[in-house]
Design an enzyme around this catalytic site. Structure first.
Site, PDB file in Angstrom:
ATOM      1  N   ASP A  21       0.870  -1.215   0.104  1.00 53.51           N
ATOM      2  CA  ASP A  21      -0.038  -0.097  -0.021  1.00 53.51           C
ATOM      3  C   ASP A  21       0.692   1.387   0.045  1.00 53.51           C
ATOM      4  O   ASP A  21       0.714   2.180   0.866  1.00 53.51           O
ATOM      5  CB  ASP A  21      -0.905  -0.036   1.182  1.00 53.51           C
ATOM      6  CG  ASP A  21      -1.809  -1.278   1.296  1.00 53.51           C
ATOM      7  OD1 ASP A  21      -2.020  -1.911   0.531  1.00 53.51           O
ATOM      8  OD2 ASP A  21      -1.649  -1.841   2.581  1.00 53.51           O
ATOM      9  N   GLU A 203     -11.223  -0.777  -3.871  1.00 55.87           N
ATOM     10  CA  GLU A 203     -10.569  -0.111  -2.644  1.00 55.87           C
ATOM     11  C   GLU A 203      -9.312   0.475  -3.371  1.00 55.87           C
ATOM     12  O   GLU A 203      -9.055   0.603  -4.273  1.00 55.87           O
ATOM     13  CB  GLU A 203     -10.354  -1.375  -1.649  1.00 55.87           C
ATOM     14  CG  GLU A 203      -9.087  -2.171  -2.202  1.00 55.87           C
ATOM     15  CD  GLU A 203      -8.755  -3.361  -1.243  1.00 55.87           C
ATOM     16  OE1 GLU A 203      -9.312  -3.398  -0.068  1.00 55.87           O
ATOM     17  OE2 GLU A 203      -7.670  -4.094  -1.295  1.00 55.87           O
TER      18      GLU A 203
END
Length: 330
Positions: A21, A203
């Site tokens: 991420d 997401e």
């Protein structure tokens, strides 16, 4: 890690190892600031360098650690660092030791102008608008922030509980660094087969601006090799809180490439090259497909770099190319 390195190719050599991420913010002070999820999901880290490649060897400092219990005591995920409203903020998601899947969005605010030296203060959960009865009531994560026409927007993923939980993306305007000013608007839900492998998921939003258009990438499906990147786009002069302003592409724009040994690419951000001439995509991926146990327990999602190319139509092209030259070398 040595075994993992044997799988590296000229296409998948990491920028930073074991940092999922990834988020890179290029500030007006000339520095790039990097943060991302660590495999232990127990802290928030920060690196700084005046070059992209320098982030690989830059000192990594821990600016915050999880609580022992209660809120923010488990699953510290997907931090992003932003400078907005005249201050530094870090947005991240966290669960609770007593309920690790009670994931909600939280905010840290920096007390000074140097985020590597000044203290960071907990501001609690991100606050929704007073009239919003839905946002952040359920599993919520992966918040990003972008500016358009002098307004700041907050985009995040949140699950809805209709049978099997579905993760959608929502957008709202921001009143401050810690509160939204408008109620949530649904941007995208998993409509297509490539968004529904293992889990129904949208997401990890990231925003790229060019020539009057906003391009919003997002990640879809489970976190293994099926993980991939989709794309929405809108005109910068449109009402970004109107769902009809956004168009979603039918097919993903970045997927697993077995020959190049890039598996499950996703959860990306965008930044500029040192000369501001190139758009760079920072994303994570693994160098292998087979995962033992829960994919979230596998530490080898590495931060990688990709130069965004632009087609004649004005749309971005995301192609995994050979990493060469000092600009992308460790």
């Amino acid at each position: 890690m040595e075994k993992d390195k044997k799988l590296w190719t000229k296409y998948n050599k990491p920028l930073i190892e074991q940092r999922a991420d990834p988020y890179v913010y290029k500030h007006t002070d000339g520095y790039y600031y990097f943060t991302g999820s660590v495999p232990q999901y127990d802290r928030i880290i920060l690196r700084r360098s005046n070059t992209i490649s320098g982030l690989a060897e830059a000192e990594e400092i821990t600016i915050w650690k999880k609580h022992e219990s209660g809120e923010m005591s488990a699953h510290i995920w997907a931090p992003e660092i932003h400078y907005i409203f005249g201050k530094w903020y870090i947005y991240f998601a966290a669960g609770e030791k007593e309920d690790v899947w009670k994931i909600r969005p939280y905010v840290l605010e920096c007390e000074g102008q140097d985020p590597t030296q000044a203290a960071w203060v907990e501001k609690g959960k991100m606050q929704c608008a007073a009239e919003d009865e839905y946002s952040f009531r359920a599993f919520s994560l992966d918040a990003t922030v972008f500016e358009n026409k002098g307004e700041y927007y907050y985009v995040w993923a949140e699950k809805v509980s209709v049978g099997k939980q579905i993760s959608n993306l929502y957008i709202a305007k921001m009143e401050s660094g810690i509160k939204l000013s408008t109620i949530q608007v649904l941007l995208t839900t998993p409509d297509y087969d490539w968004e529904r492998v293992d889990f129904w998921v949208n997401e990890g939003p990231g925003v790229l601006k060019r020539d009057g258009k906003l391009f919003l990438t997002f990640s879809a499906s489970g976190t293994g090799a099926c993980y991939c990147v989709g794309l929405l786009y809108a005109d910068e002069d449109s009402d970004l809180l109107d769902p009809l302003s956004w168009t979603k592409l039918r097919n993903p724009v970045l997927v697993t490439d077995e020959k190049k040994r890039v598996f499950g690419p996703g959860h990306n951000c965008f930044t500029k090259s040192e000369d501001n001439q190139k758009d760079l995509m920072i994303y994570h991926a693994r160098p292998y497909e087979e995962i033992q146990g829960d994919p979230l327990s596998d530490p080898n999602r590495h931060a990688m770099i990709l130069e965004v190319k632009w087609g004649k139509s004005g749309f971005p092209i995301f192609e995994i190319e050979e990493q060469k030259g000092e600009e992308y070398e460790k």
